[in-house]
Design a protein around this motif. Structure first.
Motif, mmCIF file in Angstrom:
data_model
loop_
_atom_site.group_PDB
_atom_site.id
_atom_site.type_symbol
_atom_site.label_atom_id
_atom_site.label_comp_id
_atom_site.label_asym_id
_atom_site.label_seq_id
_atom_site.Cartn_x
_atom_site.Cartn_y
_atom_site.Cartn_z
ATOM 1 N N PRO A 134 -4.229 0.406 -2.899
ATOM 2 C CA PRO A 134 -4.214 0.757 -4.391
ATOM 3 C C PRO A 134 -3.212 0.172 -5.302
ATOM 4 O O PRO A 134 -2.543 -0.504 -4.875
ATOM 5 N N LYS A 135 -3.456 0.668 -6.658
ATOM 6 C CA LYS A 135 -2.274 0.340 -7.552
ATOM 7 C C LYS A 135 -1.417 1.449 -7.653
ATOM 8 O O LYS A 135 -1.595 2.594 -7.827
ATOM 9 N N PRO A 136 -0.099 1.244 -7.857
ATOM 10 C CA PRO A 136 0.872 1.902 -8.286
ATOM 11 C C PRO A 136 0.646 2.696 -9.662
ATOM 12 O O PRO A 136 0.082 1.970 -10.631
ATOM 13 N N ALA A 137 1.434 3.940 -9.887
ATOM 14 C CA ALA A 137 1.217 4.579 -11.197
ATOM 15 C C ALA A 137 1.809 3.526 -12.211
ATOM 16 O O ALA A 137 1.432 3.592 -13.288
ATOM 17 N N GLN A 138 3.187 2.912 -12.104
ATOM 18 C CA GLN A 138 3.787 2.152 -12.774
ATOM 19 C C GLN A 138 3.293 0.917 -12.944
ATOM 20 O O GLN A 138 2.824 0.175 -11.771
ATOM 21 N N SER A 139 3.442 -0.072 -13.624
ATOM 22 C CA SER A 139 3.028 -1.389 -13.882
ATOM 23 C C SER A 139 4.012 -2.042 -14.681
ATOM 24 O O SER A 139 3.844 -2.034 -15.859
ATOM 25 N N ILE B 191 0.833 -1.229 -0.095
ATOM 26 C CA ILE B 191 -0.023 0.058 0.088
ATOM 27 C C ILE B 191 0.896 1.245 -0.092
ATOM 28 O O ILE B 191 0.682 2.203 -0.889
ATOM 29 N N GLN B 192 1.879 1.285 0.929
ATOM 30 C CA GLN B 192 2.599 2.779 1.133
ATOM 31 C C GLN B 192 3.605 2.729 -0.285
ATOM 32 O O GLN B 192 3.399 3.956 -0.654
ATOM 33 N N VAL B 193 3.992 1.936 -0.782
ATOM 34 C CA VAL B 193 4.816 2.121 -2.076
ATOM 35 C C VAL B 193 3.933 2.238 -3.236
ATOM 36 O O VAL B 193 4.126 3.298 -4.121
ATOM 37 N N ALA B 194 2.915 1.717 -3.222
ATOM 38 C CA ALA B 194 1.799 2.184 -4.487
ATOM 39 C C ALA B 194 1.494 3.478 -4.128
ATOM 40 O O ALA B 194 1.356 4.310 -5.296
ATOM 41 N N GLN B 195 1.017 4.086 -3.112
ATOM 42 C CA GLN B 195 0.718 5.243 -2.830
ATOM 43 C C GLN B 195 1.712 6.256 -3.336
ATOM 44 O O GLN B 195 1.623 7.356 -3.681
ATOM 45 N N VAL B 196 2.797 6.031 -2.599
ATOM 46 C CA VAL B 196 4.086 7.031 -3.016
ATOM 47 C C VAL B 196 4.283 6.871 -4.416
ATOM 48 O O VAL B 196 4.726 8.018 -5.115
ATOM 49 N N ASP B 197 4.185 6.076 -5.022
ATOM 50 C CA ASP B 197 4.451 5.759 -6.386
ATOM 51 C C ASP B 197 3.340 6.847 -7.385
ATOM 52 O O ASP B 197 3.963 7.425 -8.198
ATOM 53 N N GLU B 198 2.276 6.645 -6.735
ATOM 54 C CA GLU B 198 1.010 7.451 -7.620
ATOM 55 C C GLU B 198 1.559 9.009 -7.183
ATOM 56 O O GLU B 198 1.270 9.946 -8.263
ATOM 57 N N MET B 199 1.596 9.251 -5.898
ATOM 58 C CA MET B 199 2.121 10.620 -5.620
ATOM 59 C C MET B 199 3.423 11.089 -6.248
ATOM 60 O O MET B 199 3.541 12.303 -6.649
ATOM 61 N N SER B 200 4.503 10.309 -6.954
ATOM 62 C CA SER B 200 5.604 10.780 -7.654
ATOM 63 C C SER B 200 5.171 10.769 -9.148
ATOM 64 O O SER B 200 6.115 11.058 -9.890
ATOM 65 N N GLY B 201 3.973 10.298 -9.437
ATOM 66 C CA GLY B 201 3.749 10.065 -11.063
ATOM 67 C C GLY B 201 4.609 9.102 -11.474
ATOM 68 O O GLY B 201 4.786 9.281 -12.742
ATOM 69 N N GLY B 202 4.834 8.152 -10.842
ATOM 70 C CA GLY B 202 5.615 6.821 -11.382
ATOM 71 C C GLY B 202 7.094 6.850 -11.362
ATOM 72 O O GLY B 202 7.616 6.489 -12.574
ATOM 73 N N ARG B 203 7.726 7.290 -10.058
ATOM 74 C CA ARG B 203 9.157 7.404 -10.329
ATOM 75 C C ARG B 203 9.704 6.743 -9.018
ATOM 76 O O ARG B 203 10.769 6.815 -8.904
ATOM 77 N N ILE B 204 8.986 5.659 -8.593
ATOM 78 C CA ILE B 204 9.417 5.018 -7.489
ATOM 79 C C ILE B 204 10.062 3.694 -7.905
ATOM 80 O O ILE B 204 9.456 3.024 -8.752
#
Length: 304
Positions: A163-168, A87-100
């Motif tokens: 949630p799902k991350p921005a990157q897949s 959850i944490q990583v997916a949220q931070v990835d979304e917050m970064s626009g897919g840069r995690i």
């Protein structure tokens, strides 16, 4: 060769200090800014103002940077249950626009677990294998479906996997010098494998083990990288000053890190490239010396 910046904020760094360094790394064109995931200072020093949580910090950096990739080198698998971590990583990835990017390890520093009341179980590699399966499985579960997992160490039932991350997918980084299980986990789950603070010869040997495991699992090549301490100076006086600032000896740094003149740094990085390294995480220990990053960006990176 790609260069990234890596820091150890448990040794003493506020969020603002980390942000300043991350923005400098972004402006100077480094491809990534990564931090350790520790809660206790190591060696001498009081670690003031105290530890900062890796994923809380990265969430802040995700909103205050624009281009640079962000991640952990490496997140301790003992700190967070895998469902929470996903959850944490997916949220931070979304917050970064897919840069995690998620660097994940088994956890090893027993003293910080004792200090903060965090369980430090045995069989951590076995737990890491299940954590990797759960995190990647949750992210791969289609929206509207649920995810279940029944392992030796973890059980998830009817998990919505959100949630799902921005990157897949979010890139997974594994690392270490374990000769068998570590390369096997990398071959199963990793997009990158990192060898930390090892010689050229030891790095080449471990890269060979990872390549063999990839072939065994029928997977293509992945990114191979190193983490090495950085200490570069324009002249002997500047080099000595930077070594003293981090409590190290110049000769030792020349042996074990990317150290010396810019020309020496280029030569050392070239040897790691010949050993198979695609990327180096430069461990920056003096977080206030922004000129250090600028020197490497100006006089080392263009020659790689």
């Amino acid at each position: 060769m790609d260069l990234r910046v890596m820091i150890e904020p448990q040794q003493g760094a506020s969020y603002d200090t980390q942000l300043r360094l991350a923005k400098a790394a972004e402006d100077l064109g480094y491809s990534g800014f990564f931090r350790s995931d520790h809660y206790l200072a190591m060696g001498e020093g009081d670690g003031l103002p105290g530890p900062t949580d890796a994923w809380v910090t990265l969430a802040g950096l995700a909103r205050e940077t624009e281009r640079i990739r962000l991640g952990t080198m490496l997140t301790a698998g003992t700190f967070r249950p895998p469902g929470v971590l996903a959850i944490q990583v997916a949220q931070v990835d979304e917050m970064s626009g897919g840069r995690i990017e998620l660097g994940l390890g088994a956890g090893w520093f027993a003293a910080e677990h004792t200090a903060y009341g965090i369980p430090f179980p045995s069989a951590r590699i076995g737990r890491l294998a299940e954590q990797l399966e759960i995190v990647t499985g949750m992210w791969a579960t289609p929206v509207g479906s649920t995810y279940d997992f029944a392992g030796k160490y973890y059980t998830l039932t009817d998990c919505p996997a959100l949630p799902k991350p921005a990157q897949s997918p979010v890139p997974i980084i594994l690392g270490g010098l374990g000769p068998t299980r570590t390369p096997d986990l990398a071959a199963r789950f990793a997009d990158e494998f990192n060898v930390p603070f090892a010689s050229v010869a030891d790095s080449a040997a471990q890269f060979g083990r990872v390549r063999a495991a990839l072939a065994e699992h029928g997977r293509p090549e992945i990114v191979l990288s190193n983490a090495l301490v950085l200490c570069v100076g324009r002249d002997d006086a500047e080099l000595a000053r930077r070594a003293a600032a981090i409590g190290r000896e110049v000769d030792e740094l020349r042996t074990n890190g990317v150290a010396g003149s810019p020309a020496e740094a280029v030569d050392k990085l070239g040897h790691y490239a010949q050993a198979g390294s695609d990327r180096v995480y430069l461990q920056v220990l003096d977080l206030h010396d922004l000129d250090h990053l600028a020197l490497v960006a100006d006089q080392v990176r263009p020659q790689l």
